[in-house]
Design a protein around this motif. Structure first.
Motif, PDB file in Angstrom:
ATOM      1  N   ASP A 163       0.831  -1.208   0.000  1.00 38.78           N
ATOM      2  CA  ASP A 163       0.000   0.000   0.000  1.00 38.78           C
ATOM      3  C   ASP A 163       0.865   1.258   0.000  1.00 38.78           C
ATOM      4  OD1 ASP A 163      -2.992  -0.953   1.869  1.00 38.78           O
ATOM      5  OD2 ASP A 163      -2.226  -1.476  -0.108  1.00 38.78           O
ATOM      6  N   ASP A 164       1.977   1.188   0.754  1.00 34.99           N
ATOM      7  CA  ASP A 164       2.866   2.363   0.806  1.00 34.99           C
ATOM      8  C   ASP A 164       3.431   2.691  -0.569  1.00 34.99           C
ATOM      9  OD1 ASP A 164       4.373   1.871   4.107  1.00 34.99           O
ATOM     10  OD2 ASP A 164       2.455   2.722   3.422  1.00 34.99           O
ATOM     11  N   GLU A 165       3.804   1.626  -1.281  1.00 34.43           N
ATOM     12  CA  GLU A 165       4.351   1.848  -2.640  1.00 34.43           C
ATOM     13  C   GLU A 165       3.276   2.412  -3.562  1.00 34.43           C
ATOM     14  OE1 GLU A 165       5.806  -2.162  -3.116  1.00 34.43           O
ATOM     15  OE2 GLU A 165       7.880  -1.519  -2.908  1.00 34.43           O
TER      16      GLU A 165
END
Ligand SMILES: Nc1ncnc2c1ncn2[C@@H]1O[C@H](COP(=O)(O)OP(=O)(O)OP(=O)(O)O)[C@@H](O)[C@H]1O
Ligand SMILES: [Mg+2]
Length: 405
Positions: free
Chosen positions: A109-111
């Motif tokens: 999700d961060d990417e």
């Protein structure tokens, strides 16, 4: 609030993107369009006024390409992100079609958040540029031709070789609408490499940067038909450059020519940054040695940090077959960059440059001539250059072209 349009039949991914969208303060819409026929669905997607379009997953690569090309044609200001497994070939196809980023289903999700933020930031910059209508209206449709900036952090990598040959090749495919600017202001050797004796230089151009007729008077014609804006004769003169005028000059040339190729000095100086800021295409030239590769990787990171990202990037590996140095596959693995163009070491290069000619004129059927021709076609995005004739002798000379007879 920004809007992100997702083109994909995958509802689960839609849900995931919606939750990630909240983090980046964007609403995600998933218009119910058939993925196979972009022409039919494009209007419905654009009706959502998206700031960013995400294509995939579950969209076959050739369809993703068709969507991206259609979007690029109509709305080049909207960044497109591919949510498709980022194999090297996928990257290549995506970038050629005009996509900004490729992010696979395995991305965290961060990417995904980072990728969306990047795309939204690009969108903001593009919108600002379009609204300001300033000299930096770099990506707006109809704002002129392509500005291809040839750079490398290390000197002697082949920038001048590439830019002079690119200018010659693009001139052939564009039917004579190419300007080549030597922004290696201190030690530029474009004119020498083309056996030209310019009366005027970039310095003259800068003084009349707003006046197309006057600027054209300071260009030196190459016999094949393209035009050169040469570097100053005296390195000391390169000191007092007005960068606002340089920006204006580059924009003016871009408005006047289909292709403006910019050769730069070693490293990234102020003049190069000015050109990078308005480039539609950046060609990074590197050789295979470790120091050059590391410097290239750093330069790419710094450009991203400076948000110099609103262009297509091309990675050109020169002397790709050098015995010392890293193999192309190792370079790609270690840097995460995909080499678009690999050029061999070739005696044709020093031989032609020393005679003030391009490889296209001197030795078009050599491995180097063929590799350069492929490079030009890749830049143009279609198979546009005439193939060299198989016959030898006089016929070859005739192919060589217009101004060289
Ligand atoms: N593929 C090649 N094969 C053989 N020689 C090459 C090749 N590419 C470049 N050269 C030679 O390497 C030298 C440097 O090339 P070039 O002048 O194009 O580099 P540059 O990046 O413009 O250098 P600078 O940073 O000094 O401006 C030249 O002598 C050229 O003939
Ligand atoms: Mg050079």
């Amino acid at each position: 609030m920004a809007r992100i349009a997702l083109i994909s039949p995958d509802q689960d991914y839609g849900d995931r993107l919606r939750s990630v969208g909240r983090v980046v303060d964007a609403t995600v819409v998933q218009p119910p369009v058939g993925i196979n026929v972009p022409e039919a669905g494009l209007a419905a997607v654009l009706a959502n006024a998206p700031g960013v379009v995400v294509v995939g997953p579950d969209v076959p690569i050739d369809r993703a390409r068709a969507w991206t090309e259609a979007l690029d044609e109509l709305r080049p200001d909207i960044p497109v992100v591919w949510a498709i497994e980022p194999e090297p070939e996928t990257w290549r196809v995506a970038l050629l079609a005009g996509a900004r980023d490729v992010i696979g289903a395995a991305a965290t999700d961060d990417e995904l958040v980072a990728a969306l933020r990047r795309a939204l930031a690009i969108r903001d910059r593009r919108e600002e540029a379009l609204h300001v209508g300033s000299s930096s209206d770099l990506l707006g449709a109809g704002s002129g031709g392509r500005l291809i900036v040839v750079v490398s952090p290390k000197g002697g990598s082949g920038k001048t070789m590439l830019s002079t040959n690119l200018a010659w090749g693009l001139n052939e495919v564009s039917g004579g609408s190419v300007a080549l600017v030597d922004l290696d202001l201190q030690f530029g050797d474009v004119a020498t490499s083309l056996q030209l004796r310019p009366e005027y230089s970039v310095l003259n151009g800068l003084k009349v940067a707003g006046d197309p007729t006057a600027v054209k008077a300071f260009l030196t014609p190459h016999p094949s038909g393209f035009h050169v804006m040469a570097a100053p004769n005296n390195p000391a003169e390169a000191d007092n450059i007005d960068y606002d005028s340089l920006a204006k000059l580059l924009d003016l040339l871009r408005a006047e020519f289909d292709y403006v190729v910019v050769d730069t000095g070693a490293g990234i100086d102020e003049a190069t940054l000015c050109a990078l800021d308005r480039a539609t295409d950046v060609a990074f030239v590197t050789t295979t040695d470790l120091a050059a590769i590391q410097a290239l990787r750093k330069a790419v990171v710094v450009m991203d940090q400076l948000e110099l990202t609103a262009h297509r990037r091309w990675y050109v590996l020169n002397r790709a077959d050098a015995r010392v140095g890293l193999a192309q596959s190792d370079i790609e693995r270690s840097t995460g960059l995909t080499i678009d163009v690999a050029l061999p070491s070739s005696r044709s290069v020093p031989t032609s440059m020393n005679q003030g000619r391009t490889v296209f004129e001197d030795d078009p059927r050599s491995a180097m001539g063929r590799a350069l021709r492929n490079a030009v076609e890749l830049f143009v995005g279609r198979s546009a250059m005439k193939a060299p004739r198989q016959e030898t002798g006089g016929l070859l000379g005739r192919w060589i072209g217009k101004g060289t007879q």
